[in-house]
Design a protein around this motif. Structure first.
Motif, short mmCIF file in Angstrom:
data_model
loop_
_atom_site.label_atom_id
_atom_site.label_comp_id
_atom_site.label_asym_id
_atom_site.label_seq_id
_atom_site.Cartn_x
_atom_site.Cartn_y
_atom_site.Cartn_z
N GLU A 86 18.36 6.52 23.99
CA GLU A 86 17.74 5.46 24.79
C GLU A 86 16.58 4.82 24.03
O GLU A 86 16.41 3.60 24.06
N CYS B 100 17.47 11.07 25.40
CA CYS B 100 16.21 10.32 25.25
C CYS B 100 16.16 9.60 23.91
O CYS B 100 15.73 8.44 23.84
N ASP C 95 11.53 7.02 25.45
CA ASP C 95 12.21 7.38 26.69
C ASP C 95 11.81 8.80 27.06
O ASP C 95 11.55 9.64 26.19
N LYS D 176 16.35 0.92 22.85
CA LYS D 176 15.22 0.05 23.21
C LYS D 176 14.58 -0.57 21.97
O LYS D 176 14.24 -1.76 21.97
N GLU E 170 13.00 11.89 30.02
CA GLU E 170 14.01 12.27 31.01
C GLU E 170 13.67 13.63 31.62
O GLU E 170 13.15 14.52 30.94
#
Length: 119
Positions: A58, A55, A9, A62, A11
């Motif tokens: 996330e 991040c 991730d 995932k 951001e």
């Protein structure tokens, strides 16, 4: 044989900073644990560290979802704690059959994280 799953991730730190400014403690409590908040607030520019942890969460989510885990997981059930000797550690605050490792990087404008989940 070990099954390995990955997640990543990135951001924009300004987006996380806006959420921190607009929603304050409500945003923090929905996403971060008390230990994470204490760590981030101890830094000279907390938004960068909140973004890095966001991040990481996330990326972990995932990776876990790609393993086939179907249950709903809230971001504050994933805890990213600093360890000066080993880097960030992942604590899964829910039952999961595997373990996770994460790497976090950031510069002035962006944070990125990469997670590996294995079982």
């Amino acid at each position: 044989m070990i099954d390995v799953f990955i997640g990543t991730d990135i951001e924009d730190i300004s987006r996380i900073n806006s959420s921190l400014n607009n929603y304050g403690e409500r945003f923090k409590s929905k996403i971060f644990t008390n230990k994470e908040k204490k760590y981030c607030e101890s830094k000279s520019y907390p938004p960068m560290h909140y973004a890095g942890r966001f991040c990481a969460k996330e990326a972990v989510l995932k990776a876990i979802r790609s393993s086939g885990l179907k249950r709903h997981v809230q971001l504050n059930q994933i805890e990213i704690l600093a360890d000066k000797n080993t880097g960030p550690n992942v604590n899964l605050l829910f039952k999961a059959p595997g373990k996770c490792k994460v790497s976090i990087s950031h510069n002035k404008t962006h944070a990125i994280a990469f997670a590996v989940y294995y079982s």
